[in-house]
Design a protein around this motif. Structure first.
Motif, PDB file in Angstrom:
ATOM      1  N   GLN A 167     -27.370  38.889 131.581  1.00 35.45           N
ATOM      2  CA  GLN A 167     -28.548  38.047 131.642  1.00 35.45           C
ATOM      3  C   GLN A 167     -28.178  36.568 131.527  1.00 35.45           C
ATOM      4  OE1 GLN A 167     -30.544  40.293 128.463  1.00 35.45           O
ATOM      5  NE2 GLN A 167     -32.290  40.474 129.828  1.00 35.45           N
ATOM      6  N   GLU A 168     -29.060  35.753 132.046  1.00 37.52           N
ATOM      7  CA  GLU A 168     -28.849  34.306 132.031  1.00 37.52           C
ATOM      8  C   GLU A 168     -28.758  33.797 130.597  1.00 37.52           C
ATOM      9  OE1 GLU A 168     -31.380  30.292 133.260  1.00 37.52           O
ATOM     10  OE2 GLU A 168     -32.112  32.290 133.762  1.00 37.52           O
ATOM     11  N   ARG A 169     -27.856  32.886 130.378  1.00 40.55           N
ATOM     12  CA  ARG A 169     -27.728  32.295 129.044  1.00 40.55           C
ATOM     13  C   ARG A 169     -28.927  31.393 128.786  1.00 40.55           C
ATOM     14  NH1 ARG A 169     -22.873  32.830 126.416  1.00 40.55           N
ATOM     15  NH2 ARG A 169     -23.264  31.017 125.117  1.00 40.55           N
ATOM     16  N   LEU A 170     -29.508  31.562 127.636  1.00 37.19           N
ATOM     17  CA  LEU A 170     -30.670  30.767 127.261  1.00 37.19           C
ATOM     18  C   LEU A 170     -30.237  29.534 126.485  1.00 37.19           C
ATOM     19  CD1 LEU A 170     -33.077  33.577 126.016  1.00 37.19           C
ATOM     20  CD2 LEU A 170     -32.998  32.519 128.271  1.00 37.19           C
ATOM     21  N   LYS A 171     -31.052  28.505 126.577  1.00 37.20           N
ATOM     22  CA  LYS A 171     -30.842  27.302 125.776  1.00 37.20           C
ATOM     23  C   LYS A 171     -31.920  27.263 124.700  1.00 37.20           C
ATOM     24  CE  LYS A 171     -28.823  24.568 129.532  1.00 37.20           C
ATOM     25  NZ  LYS A 171     -28.956  23.326 130.351  1.00 37.20           N
ATOM     26  N   VAL A 172     -31.459  27.243 123.462  1.00 35.48           N
ATOM     27  CA  VAL A 172     -32.391  27.269 122.327  1.00 35.48           C
ATOM     28  C   VAL A 172     -32.154  26.045 121.453  1.00 35.48           C
ATOM     29  CG1 VAL A 172     -33.124  28.516 120.259  1.00 35.48           C
ATOM     30  CG2 VAL A 172     -32.506  29.787 122.334  1.00 35.48           C
ATOM     31  N   GLY A 173     -33.231  25.366 121.102  1.00 29.48           N
ATOM     32  CA  GLY A 173     -33.185  24.284 120.128  1.00 29.48           C
ATOM     33  C   GLY A 173     -33.647  24.810 118.783  1.00 29.48           C
ATOM     34  N   GLY A 174     -32.776  24.787 117.807  1.00 26.99           N
ATOM     35  CA  GLY A 174     -33.121  25.280 116.474  1.00 26.99           C
ATOM     36  C   GLY A 174     -33.251  24.129 115.489  1.00 26.99           C
ATOM     37  N   ILE A 175     -34.343  24.101 114.754  1.00 22.82           N
ATOM     38  CA  ILE A 175     -34.575  23.023 113.781  1.00 22.82           C
ATOM     39  C   ILE A 175     -34.476  23.578 112.369  1.00 22.82           C
ATOM     40  CG2 ILE A 175     -36.240  21.314 112.929  1.00 22.82           C
ATOM     41  CD1 ILE A 175     -37.395  21.124 115.729  1.00 22.82           C
ATOM     42  N   ILE A 176     -33.758  22.860 111.513  1.00 22.82           N
ATOM     43  CA  ILE A 176     -33.736  23.137 110.079  1.00 22.82           C
ATOM     44  C   ILE A 176     -34.098  21.845 109.354  1.00 22.82           C
ATOM     45  CG2 ILE A 176     -32.034  24.974 110.294  1.00 22.82           C
ATOM     46  CD1 ILE A 176     -29.915  23.012 109.253  1.00 22.82           C
ATOM     47  N   TYR A 177     -34.370  21.932 108.059  1.00 23.63           N
ATOM     48  CA  TYR A 177     -34.732  20.735 107.298  1.00 23.63           C
ATOM     49  C   TYR A 177     -33.529  19.810 107.126  1.00 23.63           C
ATOM     50  CZ  TYR A 177     -39.409  22.289 105.806  1.00 23.63           C
ATOM     51  OH  TYR A 177     -40.727  22.656 105.766  1.00 23.63           O
ATOM     52  N   ALA A 178     -32.458  20.367 106.584  1.00 23.67           N
ATOM     53  CA  ALA A 178     -31.265  19.574 106.264  1.00 23.67           C
ATOM     54  C   ALA A 178     -30.143  20.547 105.926  1.00 23.67           C
ATOM     55  CB  ALA A 178     -31.540  18.632 105.090  1.00 23.67           C
ATOM     56  N   ARG A 179     -28.980  20.006 105.568  1.00 24.79           N
ATOM     57  CA  ARG A 179     -27.873  20.863 105.137  1.00 24.79           C
ATOM     58  C   ARG A 179     -27.560  20.622 103.654  1.00 24.79           C
ATOM     59  NH1 ARG A 179     -25.766  19.131 110.431  1.00 24.79           N
ATOM     60  NH2 ARG A 179     -25.922  20.927 111.864  1.00 24.79           N
ATOM     61  N   ASP A 180     -28.556  20.164 102.917  1.00 28.01           N
ATOM     62  CA  ASP A 180     -28.337  19.797 101.520  1.00 28.01           C
ATOM     63  C   ASP A 180     -28.655  20.915 100.539  1.00 28.01           C
ATOM     64  OD1 ASP A 180     -31.071  19.845 101.859  1.00 28.01           O
ATOM     65  OD2 ASP A 180     -31.422  17.787 101.173  1.00 28.01           O
ATOM     66  N   SER A 181     -28.980  22.089 101.043  1.00 28.57           N
ATOM     67  CA  SER A 181     -29.256  23.214 100.149  1.00 28.57           C
ATOM     68  C   SER A 181     -28.698  24.484 100.765  1.00 28.57           C
ATOM     69  CB  SER A 181     -30.766  23.383  99.916  1.00 28.57           C
ATOM     70  OG  SER A 181     -31.395  23.932 101.063  1.00 28.57           O
ATOM     71  N   GLN A 182     -28.378  25.451  99.908  1.00 32.86           N
ATOM     72  CA  GLN A 182     -27.831  26.706 100.401  1.00 32.86           C
ATOM     73  C   GLN A 182     -28.849  27.472 101.236  1.00 32.86           C
ATOM     74  OE1 GLN A 182     -25.928  28.952  97.223  1.00 32.86           O
ATOM     75  NE2 GLN A 182     -25.017  27.072  96.438  1.00 32.86           N
ATOM     76  N   TYR A 183     -30.134  27.257 100.965  1.00 36.97           N
ATOM     77  CA  TYR A 183     -31.166  27.925 101.760  1.00 36.97           C
ATOM     78  C   TYR A 183     -31.001  27.567 103.229  1.00 36.97           C
ATOM     79  CZ  TYR A 183     -35.689  29.367 103.564  1.00 36.97           C
ATOM     80  OH  TYR A 183     -36.674  29.965 104.312  1.00 36.97           O
ATOM     81  N   TRP A 184     -30.967  26.275 103.544  1.00 35.72           N
ATOM     82  CA  TRP A 184     -30.891  25.851 104.938  1.00 35.72           C
ATOM     83  C   TRP A 184     -29.503  26.091 105.536  1.00 35.72           C
ATOM     84  CZ3 TRP A 184     -35.210  25.738 107.232  1.00 35.72           C
ATOM     85  CH2 TRP A 184     -36.375  25.420 106.522  1.00 35.72           C
ATOM     86  N   GLN A 185     -28.482  26.060 104.700  1.00 35.26           N
ATOM     87  CA  GLN A 185     -27.140  26.394 105.187  1.00 35.26           C
ATOM     88  C   GLN A 185     -27.093  27.847 105.648  1.00 35.26           C
ATOM     89  OE1 GLN A 185     -24.590  25.423 101.879  1.00 35.26           O
ATOM     90  NE2 GLN A 185     -25.165  23.257 101.923  1.00 35.26           N
ATOM     91  N   GLN A 186     -27.737  28.739 104.893  1.00 38.05           N
ATOM     92  CA  GLN A 186     -27.761  30.146 105.273  1.00 38.05           C
ATOM     93  C   GLN A 186     -28.629  30.371 106.508  1.00 38.05           C
ATOM     94  OE1 GLN A 186     -28.166  33.143 102.138  1.00 38.05           O
ATOM     95  NE2 GLN A 186     -27.668  31.574 100.633  1.00 38.05           N
ATOM     96  N   VAL A 187     -29.757  29.656 106.608  1.00 37.92           N
ATOM     97  CA  VAL A 187     -30.584  29.758 107.808  1.00 37.92           C
ATOM     98  C   VAL A 187     -29.766  29.377 109.044  1.00 37.92           C
ATOM     99  CG1 VAL A 187     -32.537  28.731 109.056  1.00 37.92           C
ATOM    100  CG2 VAL A 187     -32.817  29.401 106.670  1.00 37.92           C
ATOM    101  N   GLU A 188     -29.042  28.256 108.939  1.00 38.32           N
ATOM    102  CA  GLU A 188     -28.255  27.781 110.076  1.00 38.32           C
ATOM    103  C   GLU A 188     -27.163  28.775 110.447  1.00 38.32           C
ATOM    104  OE1 GLU A 188     -25.873  23.799 111.650  1.00 38.32           O
ATOM    105  OE2 GLU A 188     -26.364  23.987 109.506  1.00 38.32           O
ATOM    106  N   ARG A 189     -26.493  29.336 109.445  1.00 35.54           N
ATOM    107  CA  ARG A 189     -25.436  30.311 109.737  1.00 35.54           C
ATOM    108  C   ARG A 189     -26.024  31.535 110.434  1.00 35.54           C
ATOM    109  NH1 ARG A 189     -20.238  31.740 107.964  1.00 35.54           N
ATOM    110  NH2 ARG A 189     -19.640  33.560 109.201  1.00 35.54           N
ATOM    111  N   GLY A 190     -27.191  31.985 109.981  1.00 36.37           N
ATOM    112  CA  GLY A 190     -27.834  33.121 110.626  1.00 36.37           C
ATOM    113  C   GLY A 190     -28.187  32.826 112.071  1.00 36.37           C
ATOM    114  N   MET A 191     -28.698  31.625 112.331  1.00 37.88           N
ATOM    115  CA  MET A 191     -29.017  31.215 113.699  1.00 37.88           C
ATOM    116  C   MET A 191     -27.764  31.239 114.578  1.00 37.88           C
ATOM    117  SD  MET A 191     -31.629  27.986 113.435  1.00 37.88           S
ATOM    118  CE  MET A 191     -33.392  28.212 113.188  1.00 37.88           C
ATOM    119  N   ASN A 192     -26.698  30.667 114.073  1.00 34.70           N
ATOM    120  CA  ASN A 192     -25.455  30.597 114.855  1.00 34.70           C
ATOM    121  C   ASN A 192     -24.888  31.983 115.147  1.00 34.70           C
ATOM    122  OD1 ASN A 192     -24.976  27.788 115.359  1.00 34.70           O
ATOM    123  ND2 ASN A 192     -24.522  27.500 113.197  1.00 34.70           N
ATOM    124  N   ASP A 193     -24.937  32.877 114.153  1.00 36.24           N
ATOM    125  CA  ASP A 193     -24.410  34.225 114.351  1.00 36.24           C
ATOM    126  C   ASP A 193     -25.226  34.985 115.395  1.00 36.24           C
ATOM    127  OD1 ASP A 193     -22.442  33.702 112.531  1.00 36.24           O
ATOM    128  OD2 ASP A 193     -23.202  35.041 110.964  1.00 36.24           O
TER     129      ASP A 193
END
Length: 318
Positions: free
Chosen positions: A24-50
């Motif tokens: 299938q065609e590769r999709l382009k996704v824009g993902g927004i998080i608040y910041a990288r200053d807390s483990q909450y958002w760091q984990q959200v970002e890692r999950g998105m990337n995985d």
């Protein structure tokens, strides 16, 4: 750690319906998080990337830095770059809508997570934990101790999120409902979101009633501040709260800490599931409008699960 990762994988597979086809065609996704200053958002970002790597998605991450103007600019920038989908946690369930609606008018799919737009027509799916249930899980732990007192009254303080936070009412309602019917006297209710505010709120509650037995806190920032204040003052009030972190996990393992239980949103799963849902839905799979990620409770009485959490967090840095 292996059990922790297996449990997460199993939960993700429960939510997922089918893998994407490699051709299938590769999709382009824009993902927004608040910041990288807390483990909450760091984990959200890692999950998105995985999820993006597994599903063959080109993912771009942007930080709104907790500013509506920055959030609006990010949405516009993603639209200009030609993304197919924007995955975002609305800073304001109403004020964030204008920028998202403009993107949608350009045939960009919107998936919201963490919080939900008031206007359901904007996003195709909402991903996250039920905030009322999240608070209720830790409220049930409090209730066990209250009921064990055989009818004696228990003094309770509440440290809630600021009224402008879209999760404030749901979380407050969740814990209050769990305590309903118990012999509870509410000492005070103070708003806080950051460690400094949490420490001040904790001290404020104890000034009103030094004998306060339990304090419930609505997010990890305020909870870490309240726990630090408790340690400085040698206060005996038992602490309960929302959103796990490495610091809070270590407090649950520390015999000198008064922290008793933390209800966690599993942010890695939220990030993973948000991108996964967006990609599969865009590619034509029929998915529910609301995608619920289960809350997970960590308690002082279950150090094994707490240690598994710590191992999992460490593995995310690899």
């Amino acid at each position: 750690m292996k059990k922790m990762i297996v449990a997460l994988a199993a939960s993700i597979m429960t939510i997922a319906l089918a893998p994407a086809g490699e051709a299938q065609e590769r999709l382009k996704v824009g993902g927004i998080i608040y910041a990288r200053d807390s483990q909450y958002w760091q984990q959200v970002e890692r999950g998105m990337n995985d999820a993006a790597k597994k599903l063959g998605v080109d993912l771009q991450i942007g930080l709104n830095r907790r500013q509506l103007a920055t959030e609006g600019q990010l949405v516009e920038d993603f639209a200009t770059r030609g993304v197919n989908i924007i995955v975002m946690p609305p800073l304001d369930t109403q004020a964030s809508a204008a920028a998202a609606q403009r993107a949608k008018s350009r045939n960009i799919m919107i998936v919201d997570y963490d919080t939900r737009f008031v206007d359901d027509s904007i996003s195709s799916h909402t991903v996250g934990v039920d905030s009322r249930q999240l608070a209720g899980e830790v409220g049930k732990q409090m209730r066990k101790l209250i009921d064990a007192k055989s009818g004696a009254a228990t003094t309770v303080g509440l440290i809630t999120l600021p009224p402008t936070n879209p999760n404030m009412q749901a979380r407050r309602s969740g814990v209050v409902s769990a305590l309903e019917g118990g012999n509870v006297t509410y000492v005070a209710e103070v708003a806080a979101a950051t460690p400094e505010q949490g420490a001040n709120a904790f001290e404020n509650i104890l000034q009103r009633n030094p004998a306060t037995e339990m304090i419930w806190v609505s997010n990890s920032g305020a909870l870490s501040g309240a726990a630090a204040a408790a340690r400085r003052s040698n206060a005996k009030a038992k602490l309960y709260g929302i959103d796990m972190s490495q610091e809070l996990a270590q407090m649950l393992l520390d015999p000198s800490s008064t922290l008793q239980a933390v209800s966690d949103q599993q942010p890695y799963m939220i990030g993973y599931t948000a991108v996964e849902t967006a990609a599969k839905s865009f590619r034509g799979e029929k998915l529910p409008r609301q995608i619920n990620v289960p809350a997970r409770l960590y308690t002082r009485d279950d150090p094994k699960s707490v240690n598994e959490y710590l191992d999992f967090v460490k593995s995310l840095s690899n």
